[in-house]
Design a protein around this motif. Sequence first.
Motif, PDB file in Angstrom:
ATOM      1  N   SER A 160       6.247  61.943 -13.415  1.00 43.51           N
ATOM      2  CA  SER A 160       6.959  63.493 -13.689  1.00 43.51           C
ATOM      3  C   SER A 160       7.124  63.382 -12.233  1.00 43.51           C
ATOM      4  O   SER A 160       6.577  63.400 -11.083  1.00 43.51           O
ATOM      5  CB  SER A 160       5.810  64.096 -14.268  1.00 43.51           C
ATOM      6  OG  SER A 160       4.261  64.452 -13.783  1.00 43.51           O
ATOM      7  N   SER A 161       7.817  65.166 -12.179  1.00 38.42           N
ATOM      8  CA  SER A 161       8.065  65.615 -10.879  1.00 38.42           C
ATOM      9  C   SER A 161       6.518  66.085  -9.825  1.00 38.42           C
ATOM     10  O   SER A 161       7.268  66.635  -8.592  1.00 38.42           O
ATOM     11  CB  SER A 161       8.721  66.535 -11.243  1.00 38.42           C
ATOM     12  OG  SER A 161       8.521  67.739 -11.688  1.00 38.42           O
ATOM     13  N   SER A 162       5.500  66.750 -10.986  1.00 42.20           N
ATOM     14  CA  SER A 162       4.107  67.054  -9.885  1.00 42.20           C
ATOM     15  C   SER A 162       3.598  66.128  -8.973  1.00 42.20           C
ATOM     16  O   SER A 162       3.406  66.500  -8.110  1.00 42.20           O
ATOM     17  CB  SER A 162       3.257  66.992 -11.078  1.00 42.20           C
ATOM     18  OG  SER A 162       1.944  67.728 -10.675  1.00 42.20           O
TER      19      SER A 162
ATOM     20  N   LYS B  21       6.275  66.352  -6.135  1.00 45.57           N
ATOM     21  CA  LYS B  21       5.565  68.185  -5.332  1.00 45.57           C
ATOM     22  C   LYS B  21       4.725  67.991  -4.179  1.00 45.57           C
ATOM     23  O   LYS B  21       4.761  68.493  -3.192  1.00 45.57           O
ATOM     24  CB  LYS B  21       6.367  69.057  -6.262  1.00 45.57           C
ATOM     25  CG  LYS B  21       7.225  69.354  -6.866  1.00 45.57           C
ATOM     26  CD  LYS B  21       7.208  70.697  -7.951  1.00 45.57           C
ATOM     27  CE  LYS B  21       8.230  70.780  -9.043  1.00 45.57           C
ATOM     28  NZ  LYS B  21       8.035  71.274 -10.000  1.00 45.57           N
ATOM     29  N   THR B  22       3.312  67.061  -4.492  1.00 40.44           N
ATOM     30  CA  THR B  22       2.868  66.596  -3.653  1.00 40.44           C
ATOM     31  C   THR B  22       3.037  66.703  -2.246  1.00 40.44           C
ATOM     32  O   THR B  22       2.478  66.970  -1.074  1.00 40.44           O
ATOM     33  CB  THR B  22       0.714  66.963  -4.766  1.00 40.44           C
ATOM     34  OG1 THR B  22       1.539  67.256  -6.097  1.00 40.44           O
ATOM     35  CG2 THR B  22       0.492  66.546  -4.346  1.00 40.44           C
TER      36      THR B  22
END
Length: 755
Positions: free
Chosen positions: A178-180, A183-184
């Motif tokens: 996922s994109s999570s 982003k982190t």
Amino acid sequence: MGNDMSKTAQELGFSYIISVTLDKGIKKPLDYGVKPTITQKISVGSRVLVPVRNSLNPATVVKIKNSTHTPGVRPIEKLVFEKPLLSPHLFKLAEWMSAYYTTPLSKVLKTMLPTSVTTPDKEKMLLFAKPALSLSKLSQLADKFREKKRSRAALIDLLLKNPKGLFVADLLKIANVSSSPLKTLAKEGIVKLEQKRVLRSPLEDVPFFKTLEKILLPEQQQAFDAISTDMEKEKACTHLLFGVTGSGKTEVYLRLIKKARQMNKGILFLVPEIALTSQTIERVKTRFDEKIGVLHHKLSSGEKHDIWHQIQQGKIQIVIGARSAIFSPIKNLGLILIDEEQEPAFKQTEEMPCYHARDMAIVRSKYENATVVLGSATPSLETYFNAQNGTYTLHELKKRANNNPLPKIHLIDQSSPLERVDGNHTLFSNSLKKAITARVEKGEQIILFLNRRGYNTCMLCQDCQSSFNCPSCDLPLTFHKALDTLKCHTCDYHIHPTPKVCPTCNKREPILFKGVGTEKVERTLHALFPGIRSLRLDGESTKQKGSHATIYQKFLSGKADVLIGTQMVAKGLHFPKVTLVGVMNTDGALNIPDFRSAEKCFSLLTQVSGRAGRGEVLGEVMIQTYLKDNSVLKHVQSGSYPLFYHEEIDMRKAFFYPPFCRITKIIGKSKNENFVQQQMDTIHHYLKTHAASTMHISPPSPCGHAKIKDSFRYQIILKRPPQDFFPQALASFISAQTSSRFHVTINHDPQTIFF
């Protein structure tokens, strides 16, 4: 009242004055001032934003001057693009088109600069990820995350393999995360995210395998050497490459492209059909490594925008396209190739300017000192006439490139009892049926040609004999069996499902289906030959983007035994395994009351015949007809273009048709038939009283398609000596008749005087 006093730009507080034409609205040029605060250079062809009443409008600069007679000149708002979209050469071409095609310059500029090109800031931006740390630190972090934070480790591993970065969508898809976590990583300064421009092109990421140059035959070498010599002189000239089908014209084109690139010249390669662009692109891309631009109407607006601006910036020097590609802003243009130059598709007919891309190529070459090569196995009579009288240089390729003989052509008399299957008239004659059986058994391929799409071309009520017509065009609706739909191929009106009741007499009598289209040919083929594999190439099967290329590649790779199609299959396509071409019927084309009917029919039949026998096996063509003694069909069978040309040119001279005259067709349209008649009578009367005595003027009459999209259509045909330009005063009067109720089109050098 206008002010006749001229004022200088300095008196008005401007650096200089510009005249512009608006994209919409007012057709005449308007004057505006450029304030000293605008430091960018503005030239003819620049795009600007100007105030008109209470709104801002995009416009093109057509003149730079130091004074104006216009009172109350307003300043421009801003310069839209840093550089002019039109070069000085293209602007001269626009002015020539405006004068010759008697069309306002604003409309010509709109044709040359479509909305997809003139819209600024239309770039496509996507999120891009790239490493923000050194590769060694990334490697250490990947090892650290590998046990408990696998998603982060997977992303870093991919960036280690692609240190220049990846688009976020691709990165997440490949890593299957996922994109999570991304982003982190970005928040912690490990990965940098930024917007990056994406160039939209139909050729991006398409693999092409390189091919070697072929050895030129003596005729090919002679043509190449002569054209190359003229290219080196860098003077405008036009050559006709007249070669039989399969004679290797494309190989000559490729050698000329190589020559032009060695001279650092740009190349424009025009083809008439989108179906041909796929094959042409493949042949060029397999020979040249550099970027190629493709322009045609099936591209998205974004693709057109990106490709056009890449061409203008000089990043693309080889452009392949259809008619409108003639206006491509190619830098240092040196070579224009026009394949199948005789094709009517090169002529715009629906709206002014009604230009011909071939003629525009020749005019453009004079402004840019470029070489034009017109290629065809069946050149237009005007082109061959110019080659015969020395206006163009003629090069003939009389043999096929592989030295194979031309296909043997048979005229199959469908009225003969011997050609009836089981004693009945059928779509497939006995001869064609036997030939298909023999070819399929040998593993060879077949093309079946019929220039009508759909299943049946009309439906009739058996009781009152009324046909099911389009209410907007008054033309018979075509039955499409697979869709259970009646369609109008002129305005796209349709009825679904197919009606069971006659709209005229309201009776449920049996409906008669008349006429044959490609869909019925395919259905009948499968009934006669169960298990045979087929593809269809027509307007219905190619509606989706990329469908032309898909069908072409499938047939080329042997995934079908038979290709059934309209005129799309007739031109330029190279299928080495095709040994049989069957022409289902083309008699109707010979009976159209138009001076080009014989020429178009000869060209189409010769071209489709040329698809057979291009490989190792001798080709065969079967033309089914009820007119076996027709002279045009006899000339097709003999394969002699010169014989056909001399017969046809004598007819043209006797009846004063091109190339011995120039024709102008004036078409008037209105929702009210009486009104269009009145308006056309007014125009006719004006022409009779004001035109030169050398101009032949026909009375107004309904067009061949007398009603289209609820508009009644009438035409006036004008003939004049070939050296005479059409008087601007006459054109101005004709155009001035246009109103909300009446629309008039002036078509110079029309391809037909019937439709």
